[in-house]
Design a protein around this motif. Structure first.
Motif: not given
Length: 280
Positions: A132-136, A177-181, A208-209, A214-220
């Motif tokens: 949302l921050d990127e889209a905004g 795997h961490e919360p990243i802003g 970046p988002h 996609r990194s999280r999906l790849r690891h999953a």
């Protein structure tokens, strides 16, 4: 008026406004407290400011400049819903453009802004894979370009900046795997959020988002294929904070649920064969 803060960062906030004023209600004065670009996604309302009158309908843009006042009217319809992107002065400066852009008061429905307004709305609702921050930020930057009549012609990023983008991607992958802003990631490479977004997307072809997701999906996917942990544990371990969001996002990417993906990885080829057949 119901007001919901969807996102608040140092340089940017996104607010959902839902006005319930009915046709014939007395006009009232509103005051802009910050720079803002508000996308009217539903309903209509009137706006009087700077000696001019505007009628805003779905797709229109209300532009805010700190300290400016406007008269809000509802002569033709009941209520309205707006998604408002509010910007701090440092982000406005980073985006650049004419200072008069922020004095425009309102804009009619324009295709180059409506599509990004809908993208921001999709991000607000958790649809798609853009933050949302990127889209905004992209919505606000595009608004400035359109009003200023500017076409951005970005030079090829120098080697130093390309290295910054790659280092940022490596950092995002290592900390997925961490919360990243958005802003914390920008600080890691010493850039403002706006320039970080622009550089990352220009060099790597994704925001970046999007890369983080996609990194999280790849690891999953790797863990679903190799690991015996529960799907819930895997979702949280790779960085998703909500199981339903993980399942929905994984299904959108893979075309099958995490559970069916795991079964396919264990040898049930029919699942992926059905998926491939459906795509033809």
């Amino acid at each position: 008026m119901p007001i919901t803060t969807l996102l608040r960062r140092d340089s940017l906030a996104v607010i959902d406004y839902r006005c319930t004023a009915a046709r014939g209600d007395a006009p009232f004065v509103e005051r802009h407290d910050t720079f803002s670009v508000s996308y009217l996604r539903k309903g209509s309302f009137g706006c009087r400011a700077r000696g001019r009158s505007f009628e805003l309908v779905a797709g229109s843009i209300l532009v805010g400049h700190p300290g400016d006042e406007y008269m809000c009217t509802h002569d033709h319809a009941y209520g309205d819903e707006c998604l408002s992107v509010q910007l701090a002065p440092d982000l406005v400066e980073a985006i650049g453009g004419s200072s008069e852009a922020w004095r425009a008061v309102a804009l009619p429905p324009l295709p180059e802004l409506m599509v990004l307004g809908e993208l921001a709305q999709a991000a607000a609702e958790g649809r798609g894979d853009i933050g949302l921050d990127e889209a905004g930020t992209m919505f606000a930057a595009r608004f400035v370009d359109v009003v200023s009549g500017r076409k951005r012609q970005l030079p090829e990023p120098p080697a130093r900046d390309r290295r910054r983008a790659v280092e940022a991607a490596l950092w995002l992958d290592a900390h997925a795997h961490e919360p990243i802003g958005f802003e914390s990631a920008a600080r890691e490479v010493g850039l403002s959020p706006f320039h970080f977004l622009r550089l990352f997307a220009r060099v790597l072809g994704v925001t970046p988002h999007q890369y983080l997701l996609r990194s999280r999906l790849r690891h999953a996917a790797r863990l679903l294929a190799e690991d015996g942990r529960t799907i819930t544990d895997i979702a949280f371990d790779v960085g998703f904070s909500d199981l339903s969001n993980f399942v929905r996002t994984f299904h959108r990417a893979a075309g099958v649920s995490p559970r069916r993906f795991r079964r396919a990885a264990k040898g049930e080829r029919k699942i992926l064969q059905e998926r491939l057949a459906a795509a033809l």
